[in-house]
Design a protein around this motif. Structure first.
Motif, PDB file in Angstrom:
ATOM      1  N   ASP A  36      57.752 -59.023 -33.393  1.00 61.43           N
ATOM      2  CA  ASP A  36      59.162 -58.673 -33.179  1.00 61.43           C
ATOM      3  C   ASP A  36      59.514 -58.258 -31.749  1.00 61.43           C
ATOM      4  O   ASP A  36      60.610 -58.556 -31.277  1.00 61.43           O
ATOM      5  N   SER A  37      58.569 -57.589 -31.025  1.00 63.22           N
ATOM      6  CA  SER A  37      58.987 -57.055 -29.729  1.00 63.22           C
ATOM      7  C   SER A  37      59.126 -58.149 -28.678  1.00 63.22           C
ATOM      8  O   SER A  37      59.853 -57.995 -27.715  1.00 63.22           O
ATOM      9  N   THR A  38      58.424 -59.248 -28.852  1.00 61.79           N
ATOM     10  CA  THR A  38      58.661 -60.396 -27.976  1.00 61.79           C
ATOM     11  C   THR A  38      59.503 -61.444 -28.718  1.00 61.79           C
ATOM     12  O   THR A  38      60.085 -62.333 -28.107  1.00 61.79           O
ATOM     13  N   ASP A  64      55.788 -56.187 -36.662  1.00 61.99           N
ATOM     14  CA  ASP A  64      54.712 -55.194 -36.678  1.00 61.99           C
ATOM     15  C   ASP A  64      54.795 -54.146 -35.565  1.00 61.99           C
ATOM     16  O   ASP A  64      54.233 -53.066 -35.683  1.00 61.99           O
ATOM     17  N   HIS A  65      55.493 -54.468 -34.473  1.00 61.68           N
ATOM     18  CA  HIS A  65      55.475 -53.541 -33.336  1.00 61.68           C
ATOM     19  C   HIS A  65      56.487 -52.421 -33.512  1.00 61.68           C
ATOM     20  O   HIS A  65      56.234 -51.261 -33.223  1.00 61.68           O
ATOM     21  N   ASN A  66      57.652 -52.851 -33.935  1.00 68.95           N
ATOM     22  CA  ASN A  66      58.837 -52.053 -33.804  1.00 68.95           C
ATOM     23  C   ASN A  66      59.309 -51.614 -35.174  1.00 68.95           C
ATOM     24  O   ASN A  66      60.332 -52.080 -35.660  1.00 68.95           O
ATOM     25  N   SER A 118      53.228 -65.316 -29.071  1.00 66.36           N
ATOM     26  CA  SER A 118      53.944 -64.542 -28.047  1.00 66.36           C
ATOM     27  C   SER A 118      53.399 -63.115 -28.028  1.00 66.36           C
ATOM     28  O   SER A 118      54.135 -62.137 -28.136  1.00 66.36           O
ATOM     29  N   ASP A 119      52.098 -63.031 -27.908  1.00 65.64           N
ATOM     30  CA  ASP A 119      51.434 -61.743 -27.796  1.00 65.64           C
ATOM     31  C   ASP A 119      50.087 -61.994 -27.132  1.00 65.64           C
ATOM     32  O   ASP A 119      49.389 -62.951 -27.491  1.00 65.64           O
ATOM     33  N   SER A 120      49.725 -61.138 -26.207  1.00 62.68           N
ATOM     34  CA  SER A 120      48.519 -61.416 -25.414  1.00 62.68           C
ATOM     35  C   SER A 120      47.235 -61.362 -26.242  1.00 62.68           C
ATOM     36  O   SER A 120      46.214 -61.888 -25.813  1.00 62.68           O
ATOM     37  N   HIS A 121      47.285 -60.729 -27.411  1.00 60.25           N
ATOM     38  CA  HIS A 121      46.056 -60.665 -28.222  1.00 60.25           C
ATOM     39  C   HIS A 121      45.924 -61.790 -29.243  1.00 60.25           C
ATOM     40  O   HIS A 121      45.074 -61.728 -30.136  1.00 60.25           O
ATOM     41  N   GLY A 383      49.859 -43.765 -19.435  1.00 57.29           N
ATOM     42  CA  GLY A 383      51.197 -43.614 -19.994  1.00 57.29           C
ATOM     43  C   GLY A 383      51.491 -44.464 -21.219  1.00 57.29           C
ATOM     44  O   GLY A 383      52.489 -44.256 -21.910  1.00 57.29           O
ATOM     45  N   ARG A 384      50.629 -45.456 -21.533  1.00 57.65           N
ATOM     46  CA  ARG A 384      50.910 -46.357 -22.653  1.00 57.65           C
ATOM     47  C   ARG A 384      50.986 -45.602 -23.984  1.00 57.65           C
ATOM     48  O   ARG A 384      51.685 -46.001 -24.902  1.00 57.65           O
ATOM     49  N   SER A 385      50.262 -44.486 -24.086  1.00 66.99           N
ATOM     50  CA  SER A 385      50.249 -43.723 -25.339  1.00 66.99           C
ATOM     51  C   SER A 385      51.570 -43.003 -25.569  1.00 66.99           C
ATOM     52  O   SER A 385      51.814 -42.459 -26.639  1.00 66.99           O
ATOM     53  N   TYR A 492      64.918 -51.700 -27.532  1.00 64.99           N
ATOM     54  CA  TYR A 492      65.855 -52.432 -26.660  1.00 64.99           C
ATOM     55  C   TYR A 492      65.262 -53.716 -26.113  1.00 64.99           C
ATOM     56  O   TYR A 492      65.731 -54.231 -25.113  1.00 64.99           O
ATOM     57  N   ARG A 493      64.276 -54.269 -26.792  1.00 61.78           N
ATOM     58  CA  ARG A 493      63.645 -55.490 -26.304  1.00 61.78           C
ATOM     59  C   ARG A 493      64.609 -56.674 -26.299  1.00 61.78           C
ATOM     60  O   ARG A 493      64.347 -57.691 -25.671  1.00 61.78           O
ATOM     61  N   SER A 494      65.717 -56.570 -27.035  1.00 62.12           N
ATOM     62  CA  SER A 494      66.672 -57.679 -27.002  1.00 62.12           C
ATOM     63  C   SER A 494      67.877 -57.318 -26.138  1.00 62.12           C
ATOM     64  O   SER A 494      68.923 -57.945 -26.256  1.00 62.12           O
ATOM     65  N   GLY A 532      47.740 -57.600 -18.640  1.00 64.94           N
ATOM     66  CA  GLY A 532      48.083 -56.943 -19.905  1.00 64.94           C
ATOM     67  C   GLY A 532      48.967 -57.798 -20.788  1.00 64.94           C
ATOM     68  O   GLY A 532      48.696 -58.976 -21.002  1.00 64.94           O
ATOM     69  N   SER A 533      50.001 -57.173 -21.263  1.00 64.08           N
ATOM     70  CA  SER A 533      50.866 -57.760 -22.292  1.00 64.08           C
ATOM     71  C   SER A 533      51.500 -59.081 -21.867  1.00 64.08           C
ATOM     72  O   SER A 533      51.642 -59.369 -20.683  1.00 64.08           O
ATOM     73  N   SER A 534      51.904 -59.854 -22.875  1.00 60.82           N
ATOM     74  CA  SER A 534      52.568 -61.133 -22.619  1.00 60.82           C
ATOM     75  C   SER A 534      54.069 -60.957 -22.463  1.00 60.82           C
ATOM     76  O   SER A 534      54.780 -61.933 -22.288  1.00 60.82           O
ATOM     77  N   ARG A 535      54.567 -59.721 -22.532  1.00 61.19           N
ATOM     78  CA  ARG A 535      56.026 -59.525 -22.601  1.00 61.19           C
ATOM     79  C   ARG A 535      56.735 -60.185 -21.414  1.00 61.19           C
ATOM     80  O   ARG A 535      56.477 -59.881 -20.266  1.00 61.19           O
ATOM     81  N   GLU A 536      57.644 -61.098 -21.747  1.00 60.69           N
ATOM     82  CA  GLU A 536      58.337 -61.782 -20.654  1.00 60.69           C
ATOM     83  C   GLU A 536      59.430 -60.890 -20.082  1.00 60.69           C
ATOM     84  O   GLU A 536      60.018 -61.197 -19.043  1.00 60.69           O
TER      85      GLU A 536
HETATM   86  C1  MIC Z   1      50.726 -55.050 -26.155  1.00 59.51           C
HETATM   87  O1  MIC Z   1      49.703 -54.838 -26.769  1.00 59.51           O
HETATM   88  O2  MIC Z   1      50.904 -54.702 -24.990  1.00 59.51           O
HETATM   89  C2  MIC Z   1      51.836 -55.798 -26.872  1.00 59.51           C
HETATM   90  C3  MIC Z   1      52.894 -54.832 -27.132  1.00 59.51           C
HETATM   91  O3  MIC Z   1      51.354 -56.285 -28.091  1.00 59.51           O
HETATM   92  C4  MIC Z   1      52.252 -56.959 -25.988  1.00 59.51           C
HETATM   93  C5  MIC Z   1      53.465 -57.629 -26.453  1.00 59.51           C
HETATM   94  C6  MIC Z   1      54.713 -56.900 -26.079  1.00 59.51           C
HETATM   95  O4  MIC Z   1      54.815 -56.374 -24.975  1.00 59.51           O
HETATM   96  O5  MIC Z   1      55.611 -56.890 -26.895  1.00 59.51           O
HETATM   97  C7  MIC Z   1      51.191 -58.004 -25.755  1.00 59.51           C
HETATM   98  O6  MIC Z   1      50.035 -57.690 -25.775  1.00 59.51           O
HETATM   99  O7  MIC Z   1      51.517 -59.163 -25.450  1.00 59.51           O
END
Ligand code: MIC
Ligand code: SF4
Length: 638
Positions: A36-38, A64-66, A118-121, A383-385, A492-494, A532-536
């Motif tokens: 959902d977040s991406t 699952d994220h949000n 659409s997620d880096s993992h 800060g991610r936590s 606010y990802r959208s 890190g993350s794939s977030r565009e």
């Molecule tokens: C992450 O682990 O950083 C995320 C949140 O799963 C991201 C995706 C995102 O930023 O929504 C990711 O790994 O791609």
């Protein structure tokens, strides 16, 4: 000449190009996943492409994220994604079903298939012998629309596993060891392929822990062979028909090699604030801890949680520790409830939270100020936590569980034997899945709540590209640094305009304002910019703020693609010491940008210092076309 398993699967999916490291290929994509977040961006982009039907064999939209729903925003996003999923024949996994990667492994992953997520993992699927790649949302939208994805052929690094893990040492320790050897940029431009006798000692979920965290190496993906353990796993998930045997040729040729003797590994931990800052638990010492969090797409499988339950059984969590557990899926949670394992956890004093990403992406459970948190997750960026000054250590489920009891970071090897856990047979349960209607797309409305704003579009590359340096960063800047995510921002990802106020907030709180004052500008970056993350969003938000180009020592793969997709030029210093002479607010200009970019060598003139820097952006044909057009969407429209 023998082939690697990765190249065999890529070859079977080759649509265009030559399978040589460094050249651009287009491959067929069998499956996609979004979260959902991406996902909101993915589905806005899919709608913008106006396709009737998706071209993949299977596409799944996970939520699952949000999942906190502190206001209407998340719920609106979920409703939007569900409506688009219905319109296009995409399966929708409701919140509460679990974490996308764990769910995909259980229910849909198939050996030999390609998966773009659409997620880096997304490379978690490599544990099931898939070529599973994480990408920006737009690439996933295009993969659904066209059934293909273009990439630069990675090299293949072979990691040969020998020996067998000792009790209290597990798959997490293998990948932490590999991270220590190769670093967070050691996998850039590479696929990591595992082989050797040690492979058969690892279950599919162990393998998935390793391929999952291959993302932290910066690798394109990681892959294991498909063997008897794969067969057993697919049987346990009620999908025996999906099994095929797959392996590399015995004489496969690799670009690089590393050997890991599993028998010699010990419990490890990644110390703050990077997944490659690894040492043994013993060397780090018995540091006092405040929180333990078990779960995430790395370590929330049935066997991981059964190990945790066995360690906690009849024990009491240390009075100074808060232990929180988030299972990877509804099937796992239900099994733990049925067999009493959940009761062991609760009775020991554990807090059980939803089957979702949760604390891994800062959605709740932020540690106390200056607190120490042990997490079985994959990222411990500062800060991610959710707590800027917390210290997060990444550990295995075994180390996490025993430490929750002792109250200090603990090597479990003095605490007795651990029972061997086998995967059980799981009942299939698709009650969390919403299947698409067979209705005409136009009869199903798109549900757009007020939080959903259009995404920004770039313009074709102008003749002169200029701007002031609005930020100069160090090495290994993460997408969490560029566009932070936490319980306040994830809803606010959208909404890119809203997010733009928080861009780089943890690094420079005046960044957004400086961009507004200077009509955008340019960013100077160090090594591995955008890991890190794939977030565009880490590209779309800078685009919204008027960032024209980023001149860095090197880029992380997914972020570089996201920049190009947005028409922001990723320029790499030819002469890295040039980095040192550039200062904040220097005025940089690229004259005759179109001609220079076309020629492949770009001079960047620093008006303030009267200096010139050279960059060879090394763009593929397709990437060049995107930069000239002002991004992928503009190019597709052409
Ligand atoms: C992450 O682990 O950083 C995320 C949140 O799963 C991201 C995706 C995102 O930023 O929504 C990711 O790994 O791609
Ligand atoms: Fe979710 Fe964390 Fe995995 Fe990202 S790393 S998909 S936030 S569990």
């Amino acid at each position: 000449m023998g082939k690697s398993l990765a190249y065999k699967i890529l070859e079977q999916h080759l649509v265009e190009g030559d399978l040589n490291p460094g050249s651009e290929i287009t491959i067929k994509i069998d499956q996609t996943l979004t979260q959902d977040s991406t996902g909101t961006m993915v589905y806005l982009q899919l709608e913008a492409m106006d396709v009737d039907k998706i071209e993949t064999e299977l596409s799944v939209a996970y939520i699952d994220h949000n999942t906190l729903q502190t206001g209407f925003e998340n719920a609106d996003d979920h409703a939007f994604i569900k409506s688009v999923a219905k319109r296009h024949g995409i399966l929708f996994s409701k919140p509460g079903n679990g974490i996308c990667h764990q769910l995909h492994l259980e229910n849909y992953g198939k050996p030999g298939k390609t998966l773009l997520g659409s997620d880096s993992h997304t490379p978690t699927g490599g544990g099931l012998s898939m070529i599973a790649i994480g990408a920006g949302g737009l690439d996933v939208a295009v993969a659904m629309a066209k059934g293909t994805y273009s990439l630069i052929v990675p090299k293949v690094i072979n990691i040969k596993l020998t020996g067998q893990l000792k009790p209290w040492v597990s798959a997490k320790d293998i990948i932490l060891y590999v991270l220590k050897q190769l670093s967070v940029k050691g996998g850039v431009g590479k696929i990591v392929e595992y082989s050797g006798d040690g492979v058969k000692t690892l279950s599919v979920t162990d393998r998935a822990t390793i391929t999952n965290m291959g993302a932290e190496l910066g690798a394109t993906t990681s892959i294991f062979p498909s063997d008897e353990n794969t067969k057993e796993y697919l049987n346990s998930q009620g999908r025996p028909e999906d099994y095929i045997q797959l392996s590399a040729d015995p004489d496969a040729v690799y670009d690089e090699k590393l050997e890991v003797n599993l028998s010699e590994l010990e419990p490890l931990a990644a110390m703050p604030h990077s997944p490659d800052n690894v040492d043994s638990v013993i060397n780090i010492g018995e540091i006092k801890i405040d929180q333990v969090a078990i779960g995430s797409c790395t370590n929330s499988s049935y066997s991981d949680l059964m190990k945790v339950s066995n360690i906690l059984k009849g024990k009491k969590i240390h009075p100074d520790v808060s232990l929180v557990i988030s299972p990877g899926s509804s099937k796992i949670m239900s099994k733990l409830a049925e067999n009493g394992a959940l009761a062991n956890m609760i009775n020991a004093g554990a807090r059980i939270i939803e089957n979702a990403c949760g604390p891994c992406i800062g959605m709740g459970q932020a540690p106390k100020s200056g607190g120490v948190s042990l997490r079985t997750f994959n990222r411990n960026f500062k800060g991610r936590s959710g707590t800027a000054d917390a210290d997060v250590y990444l550990v295995s489920p075994e180390t996490a569980a025993i430490s929750a009891i002792t109250g200090v970071l603990t090597d479990g090897r003095n605490y007795g034997e651990l029972p061997h856990i086998k995967d059980e047979i799981f009942e299939s349960n698709d009650n969390f899945i919403v299947y698409p209607d067979n209705m005409n797309k136009n009869e199903i409305p798109v549900e757009m709540g007020p939080n959903i704003k259009p995404f920004p579009l770039n313009k074709p590359l102008p003749e002169n590209v200029e701007g002031k340096v609005v930020l100069k960063t160090g090495d290994n800047i993460t997408t969490d640094d560029i566009m932070p995510s936490n319980a306040k921002l994830l809803p606010y990802r959208s909404n890119i305009p809203f997010l733009s106020k928080y861009c780089f907030i943890g690094i420079d709180e005046n960044f957004s304002e400086r961009c507004s004052e200077n009509n955008g500008g340019v960013i100077i970056g160090g090594e591995n910019y955008g890991q890190g993350s794939s977030r565009e969003h880490a590209a779309l938000v800078p685009l919204h703020l008027g960032i024209k180009f980023i001149l860095a020592k090197s880029f992380a793969r997914i972020h570089r693609s996201n920049l190009i997709n947005s028409g922001i030029i990723p320029l790499v210093f030819k002469n890295t010491p040039d980095y040192d002479s550039i200062r904040l607010l220097d005025e940089l200009v690229i004259e005759n940008a179109v001609k220079q970019i076309n020629n492949g060598t770009v001079s960047i003139y620093n008006k303030t210092k009267n200096e010139t820097y050279i960059s060879e952006p090394n763009l593929s044909e397709l990437e060049l076309a995107m930069i000239l057009a002002g991004g992928k969407i503009n190019l597709l429209k052409k």
